[in-house]
Design an enzyme around this catalytic site. Structure first.
Site, PDB file in Angstrom:
ATOM      1  CD  GLU A   1      -9.887 -21.666  -7.170  1.00 23.79           C
ATOM      2  OE1 GLU A   1      -8.747 -22.113  -7.472  1.00 23.79           O
ATOM      3  OE2 GLU A   1     -11.369 -21.291  -6.536  1.00 23.79           O
TER       4      GLU A   1
ATOM      5  NE  ARG B   1       2.827 -16.428 -10.052  1.00 24.52           N
ATOM      6  CZ  ARG B   1       1.071 -16.459 -10.167  1.00 24.52           C
ATOM      7  NH1 ARG B   1       0.311 -15.489 -10.465  1.00 24.52           N
ATOM      8  NH2 ARG B   1       0.057 -17.320  -9.561  1.00 24.52           N
TER       9      ARG B   1
ATOM     10  CE  LYS C   1      -7.380 -16.279 -10.683  1.00 23.79           C
ATOM     11  NZ  LYS C   1      -8.482 -17.460 -10.356  1.00 23.79           N
TER      12      LYS C   1
HETATM   13  P1  ATP Z   1      -5.573 -18.558  -7.771  1.00 25.69           P
HETATM   14  O1  ATP Z   1      -4.809 -19.699  -8.156  1.00 25.69           O
HETATM   15  O2  ATP Z   1      -5.104 -17.677  -5.831  1.00 25.69           O
HETATM   16  O3  ATP Z   1      -7.100 -18.043  -7.647  1.00 25.69           O
HETATM   17  P2  ATP Z   1      -4.364 -17.843 -10.165  1.00 25.69           P
HETATM   18  O4  ATP Z   1      -3.788 -16.856 -10.578  1.00 25.69           O
HETATM   19  O5  ATP Z   1      -3.665 -18.637 -10.200  1.00 25.69           O
HETATM   20  O6  ATP Z   1      -5.063 -18.403  -8.625  1.00 25.69           O
HETATM   21  P3  ATP Z   1      -5.699 -20.061 -11.603  1.00 25.69           P
HETATM   22  O7  ATP Z   1      -7.074 -20.329 -12.172  1.00 25.69           O
HETATM   23  O8  ATP Z   1      -5.694 -20.876 -10.984  1.00 25.69           O
HETATM   24  O9  ATP Z   1      -5.575 -18.720 -10.709  1.00 25.69           O
HETATM   25  O10 ATP Z   1      -4.913 -20.112 -12.911  1.00 25.69           O
HETATM   26  C1  ATP Z   1      -4.626 -20.909 -14.088  1.00 25.69           C
HETATM   27  C2  ATP Z   1      -3.521 -21.074 -14.535  1.00 25.69           C
HETATM   28  O11 ATP Z   1      -2.952 -19.331 -14.991  1.00 25.69           O
HETATM   29  C3  ATP Z   1      -3.276 -21.357 -13.585  1.00 25.69           C
HETATM   30  O12 ATP Z   1      -1.892 -22.044 -14.487  1.00 25.69           O
HETATM   31  C4  ATP Z   1      -1.765 -20.365 -14.020  1.00 25.69           C
HETATM   32  O13 ATP Z   1      -0.208 -21.351 -12.842  1.00 25.69           O
HETATM   33  C5  ATP Z   1      -1.962 -19.492 -14.476  1.00 25.69           C
HETATM   34  N1  ATP Z   1      -0.882 -17.918 -14.330  1.00 25.69           N
HETATM   35  C6  ATP Z   1      -2.117 -17.726 -13.194  1.00 25.69           C
HETATM   36  N2  ATP Z   1      -1.559 -15.909 -12.808  1.00 25.69           N
HETATM   37  C7  ATP Z   1      -0.020 -16.466 -14.171  1.00 25.69           C
HETATM   38  C8  ATP Z   1       0.162 -15.440 -14.445  1.00 25.69           C
HETATM   39  N3  ATP Z   1       0.291 -14.192 -13.416  1.00 25.69           N
HETATM   40  N4  ATP Z   1       1.055 -15.530 -15.238  1.00 25.69           N
HETATM   41  C9  ATP Z   1       1.194 -16.784 -16.106  1.00 25.69           C
HETATM   42  N5  ATP Z   1       0.383 -17.388 -15.450  1.00 25.69           N
HETATM   43  C10 ATP Z   1      -0.492 -17.082 -14.716  1.00 25.69           C
END
Ligand code: ATP
Ligand code: MG
Length: 563
Positions: free
Chosen positions: A37, A262, A272
Site C-alpha cells: 500500500e 511476519r 508504518k
Molecule cells: P499496513 O497494511 O498496516 O499499512 P503493512 O506493513 O501490512 O502495513 P503493506 O504495504 O500492506 O504494509 O505490505 C505489503 C506486503 O508486505 C504485505 O503483503 C505484507 O503482508 C508484507 N509485510 C509487511 N510487513 C511485513 C513484515 N514485517 N514481514 C513480512 N512481510 C511483511
C-alpha cells in the site's frame, strides 16, 4: 542478481507450490505478487515479503507482479510509490511490464459488487460506523442483524449506484456483504465492502467517491491478475475464508492465499504508522535516516542488497510469529562486507603522535593490502611521516593489566610501518589530558617486522597528519533502548523508548588520503573500527561517513555462549 538465494531451503510455502506443480493445479504456472500500500516507505519486513514473492517466482520459472494496493486515497502519495519502486529495484528484482495498480480495477470491482447485490449477497447499510461495530458482537456474543439487511435487491442496486454518483456524504452508507452475523469468525459477520469517501485519489482523481475495503479488493486484484499463490502475513489467516467466499460467490478465477509469519526485529519498530510518526515529528531526519529500519535508511547506512537477501533467506519462512535479533541482521551484513569492502586506515578520535627520531620532512610510502579476503583487490600506497594520528583510546598513561596497546615505555607496531616506543607525553595544562605522545622508532623494523624476532603485543592503525583528510563520522546505535518499544507501560508511548545515544557525530576524524575520491554510497572497512559508508551529505570539502556496523560480531558471540 547473484546471491546464494539458489540454496533456498525448502519451507512450507515452497512445499505447497511443489505439490501444486505435481497436481498441475494452475496448469503448471507460478505467479506471485508483492502488493504494497503506497502509504509509507518499505522496511526490512517488506524486504522479507519481496524476497519470498520475487524469489519464489524466479526459482519456479514463474512471474511476480508489483501491485500498488492503492485503495485508501487519504494516506497514499506519489512519493511513496516512487520510493517503493526504487527500493525493490535496489534489492535487484524486476517485474518487467507487470506494474499494476488496484485503482486500475475499480470499475471491474464495482461491477463485481453489483453482481453480488443482484445475487442478494450484498446490501446497503445505513448504520453508522459505530453502530456497525456494536451490532457486530464479540467472540462470545453473536452479532445482530442490521435493520437494513433485508432491503429489496432493486433498492440496493439503486442506492449503490447513487452512492457511486456522489449523492451521499461520507460515512452515511456502506455496502456490506450478506454472510452470517452469527459466524464464529468476526470477519464473516457482514463485512463492509465499500465506504463513501469524497477524497481525491492520486491516480483516479475525483472519479470515485466510494472506495473498496481491503478484504473485498485484495482477492479480486489477485484474481484479475491470474495470481496463483497469494502470499501474505499471518494476520490475514482469519480473513482467508472471506477471501475465498468472495471469489466463490462471484465464481471467478480463484488463487490460493497462504500466510506466513511476519518478520519482527528487536530494538526497532516496523509499523508504518509509527515510522511515519518518527519522520513527521522529526525524531529522525527522514525516512532514509540511517537509523531507520526502512530500506532507504538501510541503504544510506551502507547495507548491501546481498546482505539483506542473505538475512531474509537465513531467517526462513515460518508459520509462527517470532522476533529476530537485530544482531543477526548485522552479522549477515558483516559477512558480506568482509568479503567486498576495501580496507583503509581511519582514526575516529585522533591523538597526535610525534616520532622524535624520524627525519623531519621525510615521507615514505608503504604498501597496504586492500582486502585480505580478495587478493585481486591489490594494494595501495599509504604515506608515513614524522607526525601521525593514532586513536585516542590506543594510548593510556595508566593502563589496566590487560591493556596491550601503547603506554609510556612500551613498544608496539604501527600497521605496515615500524615498531615505535613511547618516550614522553604532552598534557594540556588546564585539563591534564594527554594531547600528544612522543615516540622513537626502530628503522630496522620497516614493514612491521623486527629482524631480531622481537615481539610486540599490539598493532595500531594510524594516519600521517599532513596527508590525512579530515572527515565527519556518524556513529549509530539502536534507535530504541528497549527490545520491544511497542510493549509500553501505562502512560508511556513507543517514542519514550527512543535511545538518546542512537547518533553520535564526530567531526574531526582523519582518514588516509586514498579516500579523497570516495563517492557517496561506497563502503570501506576502517581497520579495527568497522565498516563505513560515504553519506550523500558529503561535500568536496568534507566527506561524511556513516558507520554501517562495528567489527564486533555480537551475534556470533551469543551463539558461542549458547553452545
Ligand atoms: P499496513 O497494511 O498496516 O499499512 P503493512 O506493513 O501490512 O502495513 P503493506 O504495504 O500492506 O504494509 O505490505 C505489503 C506486503 O508486505 C504485505 O503483503 C505484507 O503482508 C508484507 N509485510 C509487511 N510487513 C511485513 C513484515 N514485517 N514481514 C513480512 N512481510 C511483511
Ligand atoms: Mg497491509
Amino acid at each position: 542478481m547473484t546471491t546464494d538465494n539458489s540454496k533456498s531451503a525448502r519451507d512450507f510455502i515452497r512445499d505447497i507450490i511443489h505439490q501444486d506443480l505435481r497436481t498441475n493445479k494452475y496448469d503448471g504456472r507460478v505467479h506471485t505478487r508483492f502488493p504494497p500500500e503506497p502509504n509509507g516507505y518499505l522496511h526490512i519486513g517488506h524486504a522479507k515479503s519481496i524476497c519470498i514473492n520475487f524469489g519464489i517466482a524466479s526459482e519456479f520459472n514463474g512471474l511476480c507482479n508489483l501491485r500498488f494496493d492503492d485503495t485508501n486515497p487519504i494516506k497514499e502519495e506519489q512519493e511513496y510509490i516512487d520510493s517503493i519502486i526504487q527500493d525493490i529495484r535496489w534489492l535487484g528484482f524486476d517485474w518487467e511490464d507487470r506494474l499494476y495498480y488496484a485503482s486500475d480495477y475499480f470499475e471491474q470491482m464495482y461491477e463485481f459488487a453489483v453482481q453480488l447485490v443482484q445475487a442478494g449477497k450484498a446490501y446497503i447499510d445505513e448504520l453508522s460506523a459505530e453502530e456497525i461495530r456494536n451490532y457486530r458482537g464479540t467472540l462470545t456474543e453473536t452479532g445482530r442483524l442490521s435493520p437494513y439487511r433485508e432491503r429489496p435487491i432493486e433498492e440496493n442496486l439503486d442506492l449503490f449506484q447513487r452512492m457511486r454518483a456522489g449523492e451521499f456524504p461520507d460515512g452515511s452508507r456502506v455496502l456490506r456483504a450478506k454472510i452470517d452475523m452469527a459466524s464464529p469468525n468476526l470477519n464473516m459477520r457482514d463485512p463492509v465492502m465499500y465506504r463513501i469517501l469524497h477524497a481525491e485519489h492520486p491516480r483516479t482523481a475525483d472519479k470515485w467517491c466510494i472506495y473498496p475495503m481491503y478484504d473485498w479488493a485484495h482477492g479480486l486484484e489477485d484474481s484479475i491478475e491470474g495470481i496463483t499463490h497469494s502470499i501474505c502475513t499471518l494476520e490475514f489467516e482469519d480473513h482467508r475464508v472471506l477471501y475465498d467466499w468472495f471469489l466463490d460467490e462471484l465464481g471467478i478465477y480463484h488463487p490460493q492465499q497462504i500466510e506466513f509469519a511476519r518478520l519482527n526485529l528487536n530494538y526497532t519498530v516496523m509499523s508504518k504508522r509509527m515510522l511515519l510518526k518518527l519522520v513527521q515529528e522529526r525524531f529522525v531526519r527522514g525516512w532514509d535516516d540511517p537509523r531507520m529500519p526502512t530500506l532507504s535508511g538501510l541503504r544510506r547506512r551502507g547495507y548491501t542488497p546481498e546482505a539483506i537477501h542473505d538475512f531474509c533467506r537465513r531467517t526462513g519462512v515460518a508459520k509462527a510469529n517470532s522476533t529476530v535479533d537485530i544482531a543477526f541482521l548485522e552479522h549477515c551484513l558483516r559477512h558480506d562486507l568482509n568479503q567486498r569492502a576495501q580496507r583503509v586506515m581511519g582514526v575516529l578520535r585522533p591523538l597526535r603522535l610525534v616520532i622524535d627520531n624520524y627525519p623531519e620532512g621525510q615521507v615514505e610510502e608503504f604498501d597496504a593490502v586492500n582486502n585480505p579476503e580478495d587478493p585481486s583487490a591489490g594494494t595501495r600506497k599509504v604515506p608515513f611521516s614524522r607526525v601521525l594520528y593514532i586513536e585516542h583510546e590506543d594510548f593510556r598513561e595508566d593502563a589496566p593489566p590487560k591493556y596491550f596497546r601503547l603506554v609510556p615505555g612500551r613498544e608496539v607496531r604501527l600497521r605496515y610501518g615500524y615498531f615505535i616506543t613511547c618516550v614522553d607525553v604532552v598534557k594540556d595544562e588546564q585539563s591534564g589530558e594527554v594531547v600528544e605522545v612522543h615516540c622513537t622508532y626502530d628503522p630496522a623494523t620497516r614493514g612491521g617486522d623486527s629482524p631480531d624476532g622481537r615481539k610486540v603485543k599490539s598493532t595500531l592503525h594510524w594516519v600521517s597528519a599532513e596527508h590525512a583528510l579530515e572527515v565527519e563520522v556518524r556513529l549509530y546505535d539502536h534507535l530504541f533502548n528497549k527490545e520491544d518499544p511497542t510493549d509500553v507501560e501505562d502512560g508511556t508511548d513507543f517514542k519514550d523508548y527512543l535511545s538518546p545515544d542512537s547518533l553520535e557525530i564526530l567531526t574531526s576524524c582523519r582518514v588516509e588520503p586514498f579516500l579523497a575520491s570516495a563517492s557517496p554510497g561506497s563502503r570501506y572497512q576502517f581497520e579495527r573500527q568497522g565498516y563505513f559508508c560515504v553519506d550523500p551529505d558529503s561535500t568536496p570539502e568534507k566527506l561524511v561517513f556513516n558507520r554501517v556496523v562495528s567489527l564486533r560480531d555480537t551475534w556470533s558471540k551469543i551463539q558461542k555462549q549458547q553452545k
